[in-house]
Design a protein around this motif. Structure first.
Motif, PDB file in Angstrom:
ATOM      1  N   SER A   9       0.849  -1.179   0.000  1.00  0.00           N
ATOM      2  CA  SER A   9       0.000   0.000   0.000  1.00  0.00           C
ATOM      3  C   SER A   9       0.891   1.237   0.000  1.00  0.00           C
ATOM      4  O   SER A   9       1.668   1.449   0.928  1.00  0.00           O
ATOM      5  N   GLY A  24      -3.438   6.846  -4.570  1.00  0.00           N
ATOM      6  CA  GLY A  24      -3.274   5.562  -3.893  1.00  0.00           C
ATOM      7  C   GLY A  24      -3.357   4.455  -4.915  1.00  0.00           C
ATOM      8  O   GLY A  24      -3.671   4.700  -6.086  1.00  0.00           O
ATOM      9  N   ARG A  57      -5.794   3.841   4.849  1.00  0.00           N
ATOM     10  CA  ARG A  57      -5.368   3.013   3.711  1.00  0.00           C
ATOM     11  C   ARG A  57      -4.247   2.036   4.057  1.00  0.00           C
ATOM     12  O   ARG A  57      -3.755   1.329   3.200  1.00  0.00           O
ATOM     13  N   VAL A  59      -1.109   2.555   4.674  1.00  0.00           N
ATOM     14  CA  VAL A  59       0.008   2.879   3.792  1.00  0.00           C
ATOM     15  C   VAL A  59       1.327   2.416   4.408  1.00  0.00           C
ATOM     16  O   VAL A  59       1.570   2.604   5.594  1.00  0.00           O
TER      17      VAL A  59
END
Length: 152
Positions: A9, A24, A57, A59
């Motif tokens: 991610s 993203g 998300r 990340v």
């Protein structure tokens, strides 16, 4: 090679003086998409906003576009981008990689024009598209490097 080695991610960042385009990738790590445009204010507010995106998300890495000059050198703008990106990555405790972003904003504008979208009225959209192009380039290069056979 298992698929979990490929998936990561990442957030793509197109860093400008006034705005940061943010992109993203999908769950497979194949396709980058523009998410939003952050209008820069104070550094602390920028970090708080990005921290929330990173959390949502999950990340694992930041990918920032680095605006090399057409001759391939790092100019003033590139050094400003590096400084801001490094501060953001440090504050978020995430690794940071750079992608040569020469002409991504131009490419983003051309894509918008072909879609009949007004460039002058959609600066934030250009930043998002440029961030998606930056992240897509990184994803594509990463996939090629992972799938390439090792040198003998």
């Amino acid at each position: 090679m298992s698929n979990d080695k490929l998936w990561i991610s990442a957030l793509g960042l197109d860093i400008g003086l006034k705005r940061v385009g943010i992109a993203g990738c999908d769950g497979t790590g194949l396709i980058a998409t523009g998410i939003t445009t952050l209008v820069r204010s104070s550094f602390d507010r920028d970090v708080a906003y990005l921290r929330e995106l990173v959390r949502e998300r999950r990340v694992q890495i930041l990918v920032a576009g680095l605006p090399y000059s057409l001759s391939g050198e790092l100019g003033t703008q590139a050094r400003q981008v590096q400084k801001y990106a490094t501060r953001i990555a440090t504050a978020l405790e995430l690794p940071l990689e750079y992608v040569d972003e020469r002409l991504t904003s131009v490419e983003a504008e051309e894509l918008m024009k072909t879609q009949g979208i007004s460039v002058s009225q959609n600066k934030g959209a250009i930043d998002r598209k440029a961030a998606a192009l930056i992240l897509q380039q990184w994803l594509d290069e990463r996939r090629q490097n992972i799938s390439a056979p090792p040198n003998p």
